[in-house]
Design a protein around this motif. Structure first.
Motif, PDB file in Angstrom:
ATOM      1  N   LEU B 154       1.191  -1.390   0.003  1.00 27.18           N
ATOM      2  CA  LEU B 154       0.081  -0.295  -0.184  1.00 27.18           C
ATOM      3  C   LEU B 154       1.198   1.104   0.153  1.00 27.18           C
ATOM      4  O   LEU B 154       0.560   2.366  -0.735  1.00 27.18           O
ATOM      5  CB  LEU B 154      -1.061  -0.131   1.229  1.00 27.18           C
ATOM      6  N   MET B 155       2.068   1.330   0.636  1.00 26.24           N
ATOM      7  CA  MET B 155       2.918   2.429   0.363  1.00 26.24           C
ATOM      8  C   MET B 155       3.446   2.615   0.042  1.00 26.24           C
ATOM      9  O   MET B 155       3.512   3.929  -1.179  1.00 26.24           O
ATOM     10  CB  MET B 155       3.984   2.308   1.719  1.00 26.24           C
ATOM     11  N   LEU B 156       3.843   1.586  -1.396  1.00 30.89           N
ATOM     12  CA  LEU B 156       4.828   2.101  -2.393  1.00 30.89           C
ATOM     13  C   LEU B 156       3.110   2.665  -3.374  1.00 30.89           C
ATOM     14  O   LEU B 156       4.186   3.150  -4.536  1.00 30.89           O
ATOM     15  CB  LEU B 156       5.267   0.113  -2.801  1.00 30.89           C
ATOM     16  N   VAL B 157       2.399   2.570  -2.857  1.00 33.60           N
ATOM     17  CA  VAL B 157       1.341   2.512  -4.212  1.00 33.60           C
ATOM     18  C   VAL B 157       1.984   4.625  -4.050  1.00 33.60           C
ATOM     19  O   VAL B 157       2.022   5.231  -5.170  1.00 33.60           O
ATOM     20  CB  VAL B 157      -0.621   2.619  -3.872  1.00 33.60           C
ATOM     21  N   TYR B 158       2.207   5.090  -2.919  1.00 29.13           N
ATOM     22  CA  TYR B 158       2.282   6.395  -2.973  1.00 29.13           C
ATOM     23  C   TYR B 158       3.353   7.128  -3.524  1.00 29.13           C
ATOM     24  O   TYR B 158       3.709   7.862  -4.143  1.00 29.13           O
ATOM     25  CB  TYR B 158       1.790   6.942  -1.460  1.00 29.13           C
ATOM     26  N   VAL B 159       5.014   5.995  -3.618  1.00 28.99           N
ATOM     27  CA  VAL B 159       5.549   5.969  -4.272  1.00 28.99           C
ATOM     28  C   VAL B 159       6.088   5.894  -5.671  1.00 28.99           C
ATOM     29  O   VAL B 159       6.163   6.935  -6.146  1.00 28.99           O
ATOM     30  CB  VAL B 159       6.942   5.442  -3.529  1.00 28.99           C
ATOM     31  N   ALA B 160       4.574   5.149  -6.207  1.00 28.28           N
ATOM     32  CA  ALA B 160       5.054   5.007  -7.231  1.00 28.28           C
ATOM     33  C   ALA B 160       4.016   5.911  -8.150  1.00 28.28           C
ATOM     34  O   ALA B 160       4.227   6.939  -9.224  1.00 28.28           O
ATOM     35  CB  ALA B 160       3.601   4.317  -7.762  1.00 28.28           C
ATOM     36  N   SER B 161       3.257   7.048  -6.949  1.00 34.22           N
ATOM     37  CA  SER B 161       2.239   7.698  -7.887  1.00 34.22           C
ATOM     38  C   SER B 161       3.551   9.023  -7.696  1.00 34.22           C
ATOM     39  O   SER B 161       2.978  10.781  -8.627  1.00 34.22           O
ATOM     40  CB  SER B 161       1.058   8.223  -7.473  1.00 34.22           C
ATOM     41  N   ASN B 162       3.924   9.195  -6.343  1.00 35.78           N
ATOM     42  CA  ASN B 162       5.787  10.910  -7.033  1.00 35.78           C
ATOM     43  C   ASN B 162       5.885  10.691  -7.790  1.00 35.78           C
ATOM     44  O   ASN B 162       6.017  11.238  -9.173  1.00 35.78           O
ATOM     45  CB  ASN B 162       5.630  10.728  -5.395  1.00 35.78           C
ATOM     46  N   GLN B 163       6.266   9.250  -8.503  1.00 35.44           N
ATOM     47  CA  GLN B 163       7.230   9.152  -9.517  1.00 35.44           C
ATOM     48  C   GLN B 163       6.877   9.129 -10.612  1.00 35.44           C
ATOM     49  O   GLN B 163       6.948   9.381 -11.415  1.00 35.44           O
ATOM     50  CB  GLN B 163       7.876   7.149  -9.496  1.00 35.44           C
ATOM     51  N   LEU B 164       4.972   8.742 -10.394  1.00 29.87           N
ATOM     52  CA  LEU B 164       4.549   9.331 -12.054  1.00 29.87           C
ATOM     53  C   LEU B 164       4.628  10.659 -12.243  1.00 29.87           C
ATOM     54  O   LEU B 164       5.120  11.574 -13.311  1.00 29.87           O
ATOM     55  CB  LEU B 164       2.536   8.950 -11.505  1.00 29.87           C
ATOM     56  N   ALA B 165       4.680  11.459 -10.884  1.00 29.29           N
ATOM     57  CA  ALA B 165       4.964  13.158 -11.399  1.00 29.29           C
ATOM     58  C   ALA B 165       5.903  13.178 -11.858  1.00 29.29           C
ATOM     59  O   ALA B 165       5.591  14.546 -12.447  1.00 29.29           O
ATOM     60  CB  ALA B 165       4.011  13.364  -9.975  1.00 29.29           C
ATOM     61  N   SER B 166       6.470  12.555 -10.659  1.00 29.94           N
ATOM     62  CA  SER B 166       8.507  13.147 -12.033  1.00 29.94           C
ATOM     63  C   SER B 166       8.338  13.281 -13.019  1.00 29.94           C
ATOM     64  O   SER B 166       8.836  13.856 -13.202  1.00 29.94           O
ATOM     65  CB  SER B 166       9.350  12.629 -10.486  1.00 29.94           C
ATOM     66  N   VAL B 167       8.343  11.335 -13.826  1.00 31.88           N
ATOM     67  CA  VAL B 167       8.548  11.623 -14.801  1.00 31.88           C
ATOM     68  C   VAL B 167       7.236  12.231 -15.490  1.00 31.88           C
ATOM     69  O   VAL B 167       7.829  12.160 -16.679  1.00 31.88           O
ATOM     70  CB  VAL B 167       8.418  10.036 -14.851  1.00 31.88           C
ATOM     71  N   SER B 168       6.432  12.681 -15.274  1.00 35.62           N
ATOM     72  CA  SER B 168       5.313  13.455 -16.011  1.00 35.62           C
ATOM     73  C   SER B 168       5.925  14.594 -16.459  1.00 35.62           C
ATOM     74  O   SER B 168       6.042  15.372 -17.671  1.00 35.62           O
ATOM     75  CB  SER B 168       4.428  13.213 -15.745  1.00 35.62           C
TER      76      SER B 168
END
Lengths: 517, 361
Positions: B154-168
């Motif tokens: 579950l925590m890694l979801v928030y890591v992933a969505s920050n990754q998404l924001a970063s790469v976009s």
């Protein structure tokens, strides 16, 4: 023989402590108790004798207020007695020690006892009371110890003292000796006799006939929910009692003459640390079993039986030592690799370990039979073959079930045990380890299972039977050994072994020294 | 007095009845909620469940959307259901979905503007591997150190969505995008575009994969020893170990499969219906798929039907926002209620209600 227990006994009413008249209780599909009547006098030790499913538990649950009868009535000291819940039963002076203890491992003895009381006194007052009762009745117990550290016999004493603190008029004991060493049984019997001499009536539930003959003044024998006889057990032989209980002539397992040949299973210096805080660590276990030999391993529950089975089945791997089969070391192999080498096991806990409760018998047959019965093809399941295997187990071991599609948990304990043991035997093991082969199984089915184990040994397999039932082990074993706190005594031939010797092998009585100062 | 009495065997009837009862109860409770929001409850329910499929004006637009939304839900839910059957709780499919989309899209964008047949398959493989690796983090932490996979995934979801924001905004940002966040749009890059297979149906490669996953999961669970081991582990872990299941391997397998499925759903979505990586790419499919899995009773066919139903609530919810000005959160509450009622109704599978005093029966 009359069904009305009060009739024919010329006693004045006030001399009867508890009378039970025509109790009937039906559950959907089964009449657990049908018109059951008997009575107990103060100070009487009264046995309730019957097979599993004979209705003993339902009867005492009604007396203890856990279950309400459909019809019939009870009287305590001449007054109507209708307990609506266990608290009401306890208030009337009826106490019960259950077969399965309800104790918290992480709490002390005194704390556990306080939890079961309506108005517990302060801890130090209670501890003093516990000491007093335990000394009076020869039940050595330290109130400050953690229950998790106690042996099964000591845990039972906690339950008994919890009851005795309420000054009961009737003490109900459900299968009390199943977890005790012979010496501990003697301590318990002394306590019960002392209580009886003081006027406490005891209702003693058991299927162990010798105990009942030694302890009880009278016995009510139940079969299929009905009273078949009320007798004085001193006047009957164990065999007579057993046949009344079963309703048929009993078959005693017979051994075909066979000779023991080379060593099949060799365990050397096996040590294994327990994975859990309250498990038992195995220490330096060494033994060997020959082809055609039955090795009986006795011992009180919780002394490493589960762990020993797991070490041989391959569920856990040992920290040190070796297990070899026909000279091949296997201690590092998993359960399926050991099955390939014909090492099969049947664990004690039927539901949840030996079988999956909500899965069908076909799926449960597949559970351990996939490899040796060749029930898969490149990983794909052969359901037809699995069904045939399940049907073969059901037919060969007289498992009573409407269909192999039934869930395991829908079977009675005895039927499921026959299925579990049969499943392994039919896979032609070279080594078979069975933990508690006949636990909770009725006498006729138990005889069948023992016979099957003997037949397997006669065909040249090495059989290890781990059991708490010493009579059973004496009946089927060639050699006997006992587990005590994770250590195994050196196996000895069963021929000429005395009960005292067996008791000492099992570790004697825990805390016995304190009892006889 | 009302009491619950344990059934000797779980009720087969209720196993199938609870999803339907839960949908009905959700409609009733949802209707009450919408009434409090000042809307006509019957109208809202009709707009959510009926209009997307049968309204004369919008159904032509919204019907294909059904498959577009159901595809990822079904694909993710099938992956999750294997683990759930074995008692392995991957709650982080949303994160695996995002990482799968990022990895797959990155591979596609790296080849831009080359035109070759292998680009799209490579993207799909990269998406699956991305999701799988993201799921391996909680899986390995669990098998090595005994951490709780629910929390970690579950925590890694928030890591992933920050990754998404970063790469976009950084790595994958469209160089020709005039500084706006978001990657190139795959619709303008045919070699990497996940186009409709049959025009006007919403059927794309991802939907096809989802249907294949349903069939594969059915075969695995009913015909293969591995599926049997998964079911056995869920039933009784101790019996499973006794029968030779290696629990750690099974954890890695189930987490890996669910991560790969979520990653696939992500890459099919980003290369098709969504078209580009941007901050608002993820629409909560990974979480809604948990509802789909349970509503479908963790059974492949059930998941297929539940996926279609939940897809309907997505489309119907959008329609209700548009037509009645319902807040977007209202439809999420509606979906949440569905899971809530389903779990509550599950009581009837294992218990029956008795009215009257104890033991009177």
């Amino acid at each position: 023989m009359t069904k009305d227990g009060t009739e024919g006994e010329p006693k004045v009413p006030d001399q009867t402590l508890l009378s039970v008249n025509g109790l009937t209780k039906a559950y959907p599909g089964v009449v657990a108790n049908n018109n059951v009547s008997f009575s107990i006098k103060p100070g009487e030790v009264h046995a309730l004798l019957g097979e599993n499913g004979a209705g003993k538990s339902t009867l005492v649950k009604m007396i203890y207020g856990l279950v309400r009868p459909d019809s019939g009535d009870m009287a305590l000291n001449g007054a109507p007695y209708t307990p609506s819940e266990p608290r009401a039963a306890r208030a009337s002076g009826v106490a019960m020690v259950f077969q399965h203890f309800s104790l918290f491992d992480a709490l002390s003895v005194a704390e556990n006892i306080a939890l079961g009381m309506e108005n517990p006194p302060k801890q130090n007052v209670l501890s003093a009371q516990i000491r007093e009762v335990s000394e009076t009745y020869g039940l050595p117990l330290d109130p400050e110890r953690l229950v998790g550290e106690l042996s099964a016999g000591e845990r039972q004493r906690v339950e008994i003292i919890r009851c005795l603190l309420q000054n009961p008029k009737i003490l109900i004991m459900d299968e009390p000796t199943s977890v005790l060493t012979p010496q501990e049984v003697e301590i318990l019997f002394e306590t019960l006799r002392k209580l009886s001499a003081e006027g406490t009536a005891i209702l003693y539930i058991s299927h162990k006939l010798d105990e009942i003959r030694a302890l009880c003044d009278s016995a009510t024998i139940l079969r299929l929910g009905e009273v078949v006889d009320i007798c004085n057990p001193h006047e009957k032989t164990a065999r007579e009692l057993a046949e009344m209980m079963v309703g048929q002539t009993l078959h005693t397992p017979s051994r075909k003459p066979h000779k023991q040949e080379g060593v099949v299973l060799q365990v050397s210096d096996l040590s294994m640390r327990s994975a859990t805080a309250f498990g038992t660590s195995l220490k330096d276990i060494s033994f060997s079993v020959h082809a055609g030999e039955v090795l009986g391993i006795g011992g009180v529950a919780g002394n490493g039986q589960d762990e020993l089975l797991a070490a041989i089945s391959g569920e856990t791997s040992p920290d040190a030592g070796t297990v070899t089969v026909h000279g091949t070391p296997v201690q590092h192999l998993g359960p399926n690799q050991r099955r390939k080498l014909a090492i099969l096991t049947a664990p004690e806990e039927r539901l949840g370990h030996a079988a999956a409760p909500d899965m069908s018998l076909i799926e449960n047959a597949l559970m351990t039979g996939a490899i040796r019965e060749n029930l898969t093809n490149r990983g794909f399941l052969k359901w037809g073959a699995a069904k045939t295997f399940a049907e073969k187990i059901i037919a060969n071991f007289d498992v009573r079930t409407p269909s192999p599609n039934n869930a395991a948990r829908a079977l009675s304990g005895g039927n499921l045990q026959k299925f579990v043991v049969g499943r392994e035997i039919l896979q032609r093991p070279d080594v078979l380890v069975v933990n508690q082969p006949t636990w909770g199984v009725d006498a006729a089915a138990a005889a069948d299972i023992r016979q099957a184990l003997l037949d397997l040994a006669a065909q040249g397999s090495a059989v290890i039977a781990i059991s708490q039932d010493l009579d059973e082990l004496m009946e089927i074993s060639d050699n006997f050994s006992a587990l005590n706190e994770g250590r195994l005594t050196a196996p000895r031939s069963v021929q000429g072994l005395t009960v005292d010797e067996i008791g000492l092998m099992m570790g004697g009585a825990h805390g016995m020294e304190a009892a006889h100062v | 007095m009302i009491r619950l009495e344990k059934r000797p065997v779980p009720s087969k009837l209720w196993t199938y009845l609870t999803p339907i009862a839960a949908v009905v109860a959700t409609m009733v409770a949802g209707g009450i909620l919408f009434a409090f929001l000042g809307k006509d409850p019957v109208e809202v329910i009709r707009i959510i469940f009926w209009d997307p499929l049968f309204h004369p004006d919008f159904s032509a637009y919204s019907r294909p959307q059904l498959l577009v939304k159901a595809g990822p839900l079904i694909l993710i839910a099938i992956g999750l259901s294997l683990g759930f059957r074995a008692g392995i709780w991957n709650i982080g499919a949303e994160g695996q979905y995002i990482i799968g989309a990022i990895c797959g899209a990155a591979v596609g964008l790296a080849f831009y503007p080359m035109d070759a047949w292998f680009i799209f398959p490579l993207m799909i493989i990269a998406g699956a591997i991305g999701g799988l690796l993201w799921a391996m983090i909680p899986a390995l932490l669990k098998t090595r150190f005994g951490t709780n996979e629910i929390l970690v995934s579950l925590m890694l979801v928030y890591v992933a969505s920050n990754q998404l924001a970063s790469v976009s905004q950084g790595l994958l940002r469209n160089p020709d995008g005039m500084g706006f966040p978001g990657s190139r749009n795959f619709q303008q890059y045919p070699a990497a575009y996940n186009a409709e297979l049959i025009a006007g149906t919403g059927m794309h490669w991802g939907v096809l994969t989802a249907f294949l996953a349903v069939i594969a999961a059915y075969i695995l669970l009913n015909r293969h020893i591995l599926g049997f081991q998964i079911r056995l582990t869920g039933e009784s872990p101790r019996a499973a170990r006794f029968s030779g299941v290696r629990p750690k391997l099974l954890i890695l397998f189930c987490m890996g499969v669910s991560g790969a499925a979520a990653g696939l759903a992500g890459i099919f979505e980003v290369s098709g219906p969504s078209g580009q990586i941007n901050i608002s790419f993820n629409a909560g499919y990974g979480f809604t798929a948990i509802i789909v899995a349970f509503l479908g009773r963790l059974h492949p066919v059930g998941i297929l039907l539940a996926g279609l139903l939940l897809a309907l609530t997505y489309i119907g919810g959008e329609l209700a926002q548009l037509m009645l000005g319902l807040p977007a959160a209202a439809i999420q509450v509606f979906q949440g209620m569905l899971l809530f009622f389903l779990l509550a109704m599950d009581v009837f599978t294992n218990y029956r209600i008795r009215i009257g005093s104890p033991e009177a029966a």
